[in-house]
Structure formats: structure tokens, C-alpha cells
Scaffold this active site. Sequence first.
Site, mmCIF file in Angstrom:
data_model
loop_
_atom_site.group_PDB
_atom_site.id
_atom_site.type_symbol
_atom_site.label_atom_id
_atom_site.label_comp_id
_atom_site.label_asym_id
_atom_site.label_seq_id
_atom_site.Cartn_x
_atom_site.Cartn_y
_atom_site.Cartn_z
ATOM 1 N N GLU A 83 6.578 9.403 13.114
ATOM 2 C CA GLU A 83 7.050 8.649 11.951
ATOM 3 C C GLU A 83 8.551 8.834 11.686
ATOM 4 O OE1 GLU A 83 4.457 9.707 8.720
ATOM 5 O OE2 GLU A 83 2.649 9.072 9.779
ATOM 6 N N GLU A 188 -4.695 6.641 15.117
ATOM 7 C CA GLU A 188 -5.223 7.093 13.829
ATOM 8 C C GLU A 188 -5.997 5.951 13.171
ATOM 9 O OE1 GLU A 188 -2.188 8.888 11.403
ATOM 10 O OE2 GLU A 188 -1.221 9.846 13.123
#
Length: 773
Positions: A83, A188
Site C-alpha cells: 500500500e 485479500e
Amino acid sequence: MKSALIHPGWDRYDFDMADKIIAYGNKYNIKVNGHTLIWHSQLPAFMRNMKDADSVKQFFTNHINTVAGRYDGKVFSWDVVNEALEEDGSLRKSVFSEKLGSDFVTEAFRLAEKAAPHTELYYNDYNIEQPKKRAGAIALIKKIQAAGVRIDGVGIQGHWRASNIPLKEIENSIIEFSALGIKVMFTELDLGVLPNPWDSDAADVNLKAVYSEKMNPYAKGLPDSVQTKFTKGYEDLFKLFLKYKDKIGRITFWGVNDGQSWLNDWPIRGRTNYPLLFDREFKPKEMNPAQQKLSVIEKIGYSLGDLAANLIFQTLMTFLAYFYTDVYKIPAGKASAIIFIGGFFGAFFNVIMGIIADRTNTRWGKFRPWILWTSIPFGVIALLAFSTPNFGESGKVIYALITYFLLVIIYSANNLPYSALSGVITGDMKQRNSLSSYRFVAVMVAQFIIQSLLLPLVLSVGHGDKAAGFEKVMFVFAITGVICFIITFLTTRERVVPAQTEKTSILQDLKDLTKNKPWVIMLLLTILVFITLALKGGMYIYYFKYYLNAPAEAAFLENIGFNNFIGWLNKAVTGLGLGQFQWPEDAPTSANSLFNAGGIIFMIIGIMFSKPLADRFGKRNVFGIFLFLSALCLVMFNFYSRTAIAAVFVTQVLHGFLYGVTIPILWAMIADVADYSEWKNNRRATAIIFSAMIFGLKIGLSVGGAIGAALLSRYGYVAEQAEQTASAVSGIKMSVSIYPGLVFIIGAAILIWYQIDKKMEVQIEKDLTERRK
């Protein structure tokens, strides 16, 4: 393996939990992905006070070397950096970018490559399927590759909302990332079903919001409609994944069961989400509910709704004209007008109700909630409609008209969604045929109660006063109906829902109907069938009372042992304090009740043959043939003498069996028409199709009931007059034989133009099953 847990102190590491994960993977031959080496969030506490770049760089270098080096060859892959990008594709402002500069990502991969040469190295982020952020990720990966540093793959986190999956952008991302020569992974994956307080698809763990009931709408369970959209979302995703299986390295779910999901506490703590493939008890969720085999409990539960509705509907169809003329003492001509006007009003309201139902969206679905909402009003209005307040003739007409208007409105609001529900409980046509069979056994039970037992019950509980008897019996029916409707609501589910992209206007729905030739045929057929049912059903009582010979009826009942049976039953009922059933003293009523009972019993037997015949030969063929044969039986009633009671009964039994085969097929064919519309137009409007058919039903009932009352008036019938004129008797006989028989024959004939045969049924089901995946 996040740094806050594995590296809690500056010079202290805790590998205990990580080592156990590695050992577990080795024991069961499971590949382990390390998550994550460098992430701006969930950092060790000591990092909060770190101000200078040298300290950050030292932590950065030591952490990667130590952790990646320890598990080289033991973990299959590492999410080296997690991220690092903003939503616009620019580099996120974090402690690493601010202290180490914009090349920190490349440097992290350089260190990891050296420390873990036997481990695959990935970049992982959320929303990188979106165009701007995807462009930033592609630029970042190209920068790493240009520096001569190894990067093996990219992980798309896949935190999406079930109602808003960006399938096209996901596909573009698979194509564009794989073009860089790296693996594409979905790392995810979960599909949230709860509202987002910012209406955003961001997955930043640092975002928080305040709890409210509005933000936690499914705490007591997931509605069927949402569950179906959730299922459809996963089906669409995996269809896409299979298309690009040669480019996708792995798919990892972010948790195993719903109770473990991070989405229960993000971005609002204490919510109940349902994002994974296993529920909170580790039970796998249905992944193709539209084709699910229905349980016996659901079929029975659904059928009880028809039992409830038909306690009222069958009373309307069989005894409304009789109730108005012989019980409430309204003149036959005015009774005819009430039935005709009220029925037509209800028919047109039915189309409006279909439009409303198709656009209803609740946690329980489109159609189920209407069954619940209307249950009590239905019972109350039905009771009022069969009450007899002491008004003058004009007052009686006004009261009857108002209560009948209200009854047909509430009937539409209840029965239209109920009927449409059969089209969305399952998409499997064999299951739909089976459901119809259960449903119409319940209809036959209600019909048996009404046509065989209602008048004797009315006479019994009213102690000879038919008005009081009707009120008491309808009170019991109202209570029973409310209970049955609630059971139907609780035991059924809606599984077939329109595609997420499907949006249609009312005008488009109506336009689709006019182009739908099978719908036009079914509308005409429905009208004709219910004209016949209302006409003959309402006239049987007159046929037995004024055409057939009463002494011959009494002798027939005596010869078959019916009177002895009633004598025993009278003693049992009298012992309960209900008074006497009056069958022995009233041979026409007794014979009519037994006549109806015999027909209904054999209709139920016919229903049992309906599904296997329809499955083998197709609904259209079976319906047309058996409707025609049952029409011939009706015509035969015209040729029997007034004393041929046994022949009348035998013909009724045969008619009951033949017509019984057609009963479930009619509504299953209407559900097929809804499928045909979706198949042909790529749009589904189940309720409006059923509303149009119930419109036809109401028109048929209104016309049939009004014709019956009008024929009585036309042929000179006088209520309660013991001896009717020859003209009246002739009209009654024709009204249970020639007139309804011809209408049935016309109905069978128009099926020549109905194009959904057995071959097309199979093709539609196959194509829609594929389309809904």
C-alpha cells in the site's frame, strides 16, 4: 508477519508465531506468503518517535535483512511493500517516503532480493484495479524493473462491495499487469455487503467511523436478495478469473469464515458482515441458489399461502353470487353489476400492483414482504365482505360494492406478489413444476373445504341462519389465513434476482409484454379458464337445487350410504355443541357438496400426474389436451336427465381428474413466460408478468361471475322460489355445461400459437443458467 508483531523492539524480534505458521505450512504442504516487510501502518511503537532519516533507514535495512533472510526458502513469497500508493497513483506520504525518498520501494525490493534469493517478491495494494491507481502501480513496477531489481508479481487486494464489483477494470488490470511479465494475484479477497459511510471503495485500515444502526442493517441475518447478489458477485468474479487462469498466480481470501473477517470491525467496530464463502459456523454458503433443490418444508410453506388465499378466493368464485342474491338479498341484476365492476377495478389495480412489486426492494426481497404486510388486512376485509349489516336495498348495494372493492384490492396486493414469488424461488423448471404441484394440492384442499363443506358449516354454526353462519365461518378463515401467510413468509426465499446492471422503466416493461407472444396467449388463456371456473362454479348450487330432481338426489345419497355417514357425523358434531349439520334434510345441498368433494378429490389425483406428464411431454401439450378432454365432460352435463344423478357424479369425477392435471401447469407456464421474457429481452420483470396474468384471472372471474348472475336474471330466476320457470331451469343447465365447455375448448385451441414447447423450455433454462453465472 507485520513489523509491529515480529519486530517489537529496536533490537528485539519475536519469531514464535511466524515459526509456528511456517511449521504448519510444512506439515500440510501449504505454501506460505509473508505479509508484509514494509508497510506504513501497524509499525512498531518505537518508530513513532523516530525523527531522523538515518534511524529510519537503519530500521528499514535491518528489518528486511533479518526477517526476509530468516525465512528465505521457507516462505514461498513476500509482500515486500504494501500500500505505497494514493488513490490518484502518486506515492503515499509515509514515514518511508518522507525520510528515505521516492526510491524506497525499489530499495526495499533490492534488499529483499539479496536477503531472500529463493523467495518470490510482490508488490501488494488495494484499488490498483482502478485506472489512476493502476497507472501509478504500473509506473512503480516499471521503475523497479528499470533499476534491474527483481519483482515477481503484483497483488490486487480485492476488497470490493458485492453490489459494486468493478469487473471491467479488474479484467483490464489482469491484462495490463501481466503484460509487464509478472504474476497477477488477488491477495485479500472478500465481498462486503454493508454500507460504506463514505460511499468509497478505499481499504485504508486507519479510516474509522461511528457506529449506527443504519450502518449495520443485517445484524439479525442477511436478506435473501442481498445473499443472492453476493453469490452472483462471486460467480461473476470467478468466471472472470477462469477466463484468465493462465495469468493469475493465486487467489487468497482475507479470512475463512464471516466471523473472522476484518470487515466486522472496519471501518466501524461491532458490525455484522458476510463477506466470505463460509458462514460463522464454517458452513459453506450456497453458490447457485437459483438452481437449488427446494426442501419439502419450503414447498409446503409456500403452498400454505395458496391455502389461505383460496379460502377467500374459492368462496368468491363459488358463492359470491349466491351470497349476494340468496343470503344478503340483493337483486340478481345488481349483484351482477357489483361483481363485474368490482372485478374489473381489481383487475386493473393488479397491473399497478405488479409495477409496484417489481420495484420493491427490501431485506426480504421483492415479493415476500407483501405477503406479510397484507396478511392481517386481508383477513379483516374478507370478514367484512361476507358480513350482512342490516341496511336497506341501496345501503346493501353500496356496502357490498365498497367491501368487494377493498377485497379485490387487498387480494391483488397479496396474491400478485405471492404468485410472482414462484418465479423467483427457483430457476429450475422441474423444481418449479414440483412447487406448483404442492401449491395446487393446497388449492384443492381449500376448494374442498369451500365447495364441499362451506354451506353445511354455514348452516351448522349459524343454526340455520345463513347470514350468521357466513360471518362465523369467515372469521375462522380469516384467522387461519393470517397464520398461513406468516408461515409462507417465514419459510420461503427469493433466489432469482435480476442482473446488477438491469434497469428498466415502466414503459419498457409494458412494451416487453406486448412483444411477448407467449404472454399474450397466456393472458387470453387465463381469462378463458377463469370465466369457465367462475361461471360453472357459481352455477352448480343452482343446478342441484333447481334442475336435478331432489327425490332422486335423496335416493342416491341413501343408496351410497351417505345419509348414514351424516347421521354419525351429526351425533359427533352435536356432541361438540355446534348444532346439526343439515345435509340429510337438504338433499340438493348435500348432493352439491358431495359432487364438489368428488371432483376435488380427483383433481388432487390429477395434480399428482401433472409434474411427470409435464416433465416428459412439455407443459403446453399436456395442458391443451387435458383442458379439451375436461371440456367434453362439462358439455355432457347438458344431456343428462334430471334423475341421472349417478351419471352426473361419474362425469364430475372424470372432469375433476382431467382438469386437475392442468391446474399446476397454468402457473408454471406463467413463470416460464417470465423466463422467456428475460431470455428474449435480457430484462426480467416477474411481477408485472404475473400481474398481467392475475389481471386476466380477475377479468375472467368478473366476467364469469357477472355472466352467471346476468344469466340468472336473463332467464327469469327468482331467489328462493321453490319452483323456477322452464326458462330459468334451462339457463341454469346451459350455464354449467355448454357455455363453460365451449370456453374451455377455445382455450385449448389457442395453445396452437403458444411457442414454448418442451424443446424451448430446456433451451431457455440452459441459457439463463449460463447467463446468471
